[in-house]
Design an enzyme around this catalytic site. Structure first.
Site, PDB file in Angstrom:
ATOM      1  CG  ASP A 212      -1.918  -1.062   1.257  1.00  0.00           C
ATOM      2  OD1 ASP A 212      -2.147  -1.663   0.197  1.00  0.00           O
ATOM      3  OD2 ASP A 212      -2.478  -1.322   2.337  1.00  0.00           O
TER       4      ASP A 212
HETATM    5  P1  NDP Z   1       0.823  -3.927   3.162  1.00  0.00           P
HETATM    6  O1  NDP Z   1      -0.006  -4.538   4.212  1.00  0.00           O
HETATM    7  O2  NDP Z   1       0.191  -2.997   2.215  1.00  0.00           O
HETATM    8  O3  NDP Z   1       1.492  -5.085   2.262  1.00  0.00           O
HETATM    9  C1  NDP Z   1       2.320  -6.024   2.824  1.00  0.00           C
HETATM   10  C2  NDP Z   1       2.686  -7.008   1.736  1.00  0.00           C
HETATM   11  O4  NDP Z   1       3.673  -7.878   2.290  1.00  0.00           O
HETATM   12  C3  NDP Z   1       1.549  -7.875   1.271  1.00  0.00           C
HETATM   13  O5  NDP Z   1       1.063  -7.452   0.023  1.00  0.00           O
HETATM   14  C4  NDP Z   1       2.117  -9.297   1.263  1.00  0.00           C
HETATM   15  O6  NDP Z   1       1.996  -9.847  -0.043  1.00  0.00           O
HETATM   16  C5  NDP Z   1       3.585  -9.104   1.603  1.00  0.00           C
HETATM   17  N1  NDP Z   1       4.097 -10.148   2.491  1.00  0.00           N
HETATM   18  C6  NDP Z   1       3.520 -10.662   3.583  1.00  0.00           C
HETATM   19  N2  NDP Z   1       4.283 -11.615   4.111  1.00  0.00           N
HETATM   20  C7  NDP Z   1       5.392 -11.697   3.329  1.00  0.00           C
HETATM   21  C8  NDP Z   1       6.558 -12.511   3.347  1.00  0.00           C
HETATM   22  N3  NDP Z   1       6.764 -13.438   4.294  1.00  0.00           N
HETATM   23  N4  NDP Z   1       7.484 -12.313   2.392  1.00  0.00           N
HETATM   24  C9  NDP Z   1       7.283 -11.400   1.423  1.00  0.00           C
HETATM   25  N5  NDP Z   1       6.204 -10.612   1.351  1.00  0.00           N
HETATM   26  C10 NDP Z   1       5.267 -10.766   2.302  1.00  0.00           C
HETATM   27  O7  NDP Z   1       2.086  -3.299   3.887  1.00  0.00           O
HETATM   28  P2  NDP Z   1       2.719  -1.826   3.823  1.00  0.00           P
HETATM   29  O8  NDP Z   1       3.803  -1.852   4.849  1.00  0.00           O
HETATM   30  O9  NDP Z   1       3.029  -1.446   2.421  1.00  0.00           O
HETATM   31  O10 NDP Z   1       1.561  -0.877   4.287  1.00  0.00           O
HETATM   32  C11 NDP Z   1       1.092  -0.849   5.613  1.00  0.00           C
HETATM   33  C12 NDP Z   1      -0.409  -0.772   5.589  1.00  0.00           C
HETATM   34  O11 NDP Z   1      -0.878  -0.947   6.924  1.00  0.00           O
HETATM   35  C13 NDP Z   1      -0.904   0.570   5.098  1.00  0.00           C
HETATM   36  O12 NDP Z   1      -2.087   0.419   4.365  1.00  0.00           O
HETATM   37  C14 NDP Z   1      -1.185   1.302   6.405  1.00  0.00           C
HETATM   38  O13 NDP Z   1      -2.151   2.307   6.226  1.00  0.00           O
HETATM   39  C15 NDP Z   1      -1.687   0.159   7.267  1.00  0.00           C
HETATM   40  N6  NDP Z   1      -1.589   0.394   8.690  1.00  0.00           N
HETATM   41  C16 NDP Z   1      -0.400   0.769   9.225  1.00  0.00           C
HETATM   42  C17 NDP Z   1      -0.321   1.055  10.566  1.00  0.00           C
HETATM   43  C18 NDP Z   1       0.976   1.534  11.155  1.00  0.00           C
HETATM   44  O14 NDP Z   1       0.943   2.162  12.205  1.00  0.00           O
HETATM   45  N7  NDP Z   1       2.099   1.247  10.536  1.00  0.00           N
HETATM   46  C19 NDP Z   1      -1.469   0.899  11.449  1.00  0.00           C
HETATM   47  C20 NDP Z   1      -2.653   0.399  10.778  1.00  0.00           C
HETATM   48  C21 NDP Z   1      -2.683   0.173   9.454  1.00  0.00           C
HETATM   49  P3  NDP Z   1       2.014 -11.435  -0.269  1.00  0.00           P
HETATM   50  O15 NDP Z   1       0.936 -11.998   0.587  1.00  0.00           O
HETATM   51  O16 NDP Z   1       1.798 -11.601  -1.723  1.00  0.00           O
HETATM   52  O17 NDP Z   1       3.381 -11.925   0.154  1.00  0.00           O
END
Ligand code: NDP
Length: 467
Positions: A394
């Site tokens: 994201d």
């Molecule tokens: P996202 O949640 O957008 O994406 C994380 C990605 O990591 C997934 O698409 C997933 O894809 C991939 N992933 C998961 N596990 C693994 C793994 N073991 N190896 C490789 N890839 C992996 O994360 P971002 O950090 O980009 O964004 C954070 C989001 O969380 C934002 O939308 C934010 O608004 C929200 N948020 C953040 C908060 C904060 O305080 N930081 C609090 C609340 C919400 P796949 O499954 O294909 O591997």
């Protein structure tokens, strides 16, 4: 002589002032990763002094119970805090925060019983104590639901009852009605129990409709509530340390909640209204028209980076899940050994809690001067050769800039698409927290390295070392 001196109110007040001076000084340390651990320790010493000052109060009884309580708390809290995984920190904070709210509600109930329904007490004592009982109870029960959702004991999806808003308003009105009746001089304990039950139901019903992924923001909000209720208890009990500590928690929790909401470009009411995340809303993942993605291998990614002069590492939640931070550090060392300039681009809400990436990278001894905040990183991307996105989704999604119908439209992002090429490390085409597709993955300059982030980074390191 000594006993009367240390039990003297003025002496205890000096200890309280010392304790909250240490809270504030310690809090100052939390502004940067370099000083955060020291800041925490200083605040903990402040808390120890505040507890000591409270225990020194004259006529303090029930020592056996106090020691038992401290022993149980330490036996549960110390191993839990030592063993918690970094990705489980939000639910740990929820649990600890909830216990604070619950303690405040129980103190209010005990005060009600001790004083026979606040008879003979000034009205303000009853008002502050009852406020603390309502807010503390909401915070305790709400935090438990937040914990359950994050720990996957409860379903993470929003759970809504029919007429939810009307029900919540009715519960709040019932709790307030009980409080008004007690403050007006009705001493019946059933009113106090009614108040606590209504507030407990309200805490559950406010948090259940919120999606699991929004829980970190909700926890921060409930944390602020617990702080306010503790401060109100401090007023009722005439305890200055509790007032100051409670206000610090209340104020910092409110500021943090606001910063998180701003960084996600969402309002706090819209977060509390629930229903965001977890559902694919802008086209199923992997399907943007008939566009396809280009996948790459660890060896190609290593070659691409080895010929770059500047590489940006863009970590996200997936790096935390994979616990890839140490492997990432090895990779940056291998790149730097080849004379390549490396920097880390840190989005304020990357991961699932504020400062999540900073903590992980500090754990892996990444030098602080390699960490660039979003604005600085965005200025660097246009002259960056390779942006290596590690489990971030994201926070790199260009739809936030150019798709007004996207749920994340307006959220500031890391503009990795401005760099000359992009390599994305993730396991599949699944969406991230917001549940939406990411057009970045389909751009010509982007290639995808599918797999667990830690394994992929380790493979890249091996390839770099072999080059
Ligand atoms: P996202 O949640 O957008 O994406 C994380 C990605 O990591 C997934 O698409 C997933 O894809 C991939 N992933 C998961 N596990 C693994 C793994 N073991 N190896 C490789 N890839 C992996 O994360 P971002 O950090 O980009 O964004 C954070 C989001 O969380 C934002 O939308 C934010 O608004 C929200 N948020 C953040 C908060 C904060 O305080 N930081 C609090 C609340 C919400 P796949 O499954 O294909 O591997």
């Amino acid at each position: 002589m000594l006993a009367s001196f240390i039990q003297d109110r003025d002496f205890r007040l000096v200890l309280y002032i010392l304790s909250f001076a240490l809270f504030i000084y310690g809090l100052g340390g939390l502004t940067g990763p370099r000083t955060a651990v020291r800041g925490n320790r200083i605040a903990a010493v402040g808390m120890a002094i505040a507890i000591l000052a409270t225990l020194l109060a004259p006529h303090f009884g029930q020592w056996g119970l106090v020691i038992l309580g401290i022993a149980i708390g330490a036996a549960v809290g110390v191993p839990a805090a030592r063993n918690v995984r970094m990705t489980a920190m939000p639910q740990m904070v929820a649990l600890f925060n909830g216990v604070g709210g619950g303690a405040v509600a129980l103190i209010a109930w005990a005060e009600f019983r001790n004083t026979g329904g606040y008879s003979g007490e000034p009205t303000y004592v009853a008002i502050f104590s009852l406020f603390a009982a309502i807010v503390g109870s909401v915070s305790f029960w709400g935090s438990n639901i937040a914990f359950g959702k994050l720990q996957e004991i409860l379903p993470g999806r929003p759970i809504k009852l029919p007429g939810q808003i009307v029900l919540n308003v009715a519960l709040l009105a019932a709790a307030l009605a009980c409080a008004i009746a007690i403050a007006a001089g009705t001493h019946d304990e059933i009113l106090m129990i009614g108040l606590l039950v209504a507030a407990a139901l309200l805490g559950n019903f406010v948090v259940l409709p919120i999606g699991g992924a929004d829980m970190p923001v909700v926890i921060s909000l409930l944390n602020a509530f617990t702080g306010l209720s503790a401060a109100a208890t401090g007023v009722a009990l005439n305890n200055p340390a509790l007032i100051v500590a409670g206000m610090i928690v209340g104020a910092s929790g409110s500021i943090l909640t606001n910063l998180m909401a701003q960084a996600m470009n969402r309002s706090i009411p819209s977060i509390v209204a629930g229903g965001f995340g977890g559902v694919v809303t802008a086209g199923a993942a992997g399907e943007i028209g008939d566009r396809t993605v280009r996948s790459t291998s660890a060896s190609d990614a290593a070659v691409q980076m080895a010929y770059a002069s500047q590489v940006a590492i863009v970590p996200g939640y997936g790096m935390a899940v994979a616990q890839a931070q140490h492997a990432v550090r090895e990779m940056t060392k291998a790149l730097e050994a080849k004379g390549i300039e490396v920097y880390f681009a840190i989005h304020p809400v990357a991961g699932r809690m504020p400062g999540h990436m900073n903590v992980l990278l500090a754990e892996a001894d990444v030098p602080y001067d390699e960490l660039k905040e979003m604005e600085d990183a965005n200025a660097l991307f246009p002259r960056t050769d390779v942006a290596l996105v590690i489990g971030a989704n994201d926070v790199t999604n260009p739809a936030a800039k150019d798709q007004p119908d996207s749920p994340i439209y307006g959220m500031p992002i890391l503009e990795v698409d401005e760099s000359r090429s992009v390599i994305v490390l993730k396991r599949s085409m699944s969406s991230g927290f917001a549940g939406i597709d990411n057009p970045l993955f389909y751009e010509d300059k982007t290639s995808m390295l599918f797999g667990d982030a830690k394994a992929s980074v380790q493979d890249i390191v091996a390839e770099l070392q072999a080059l």
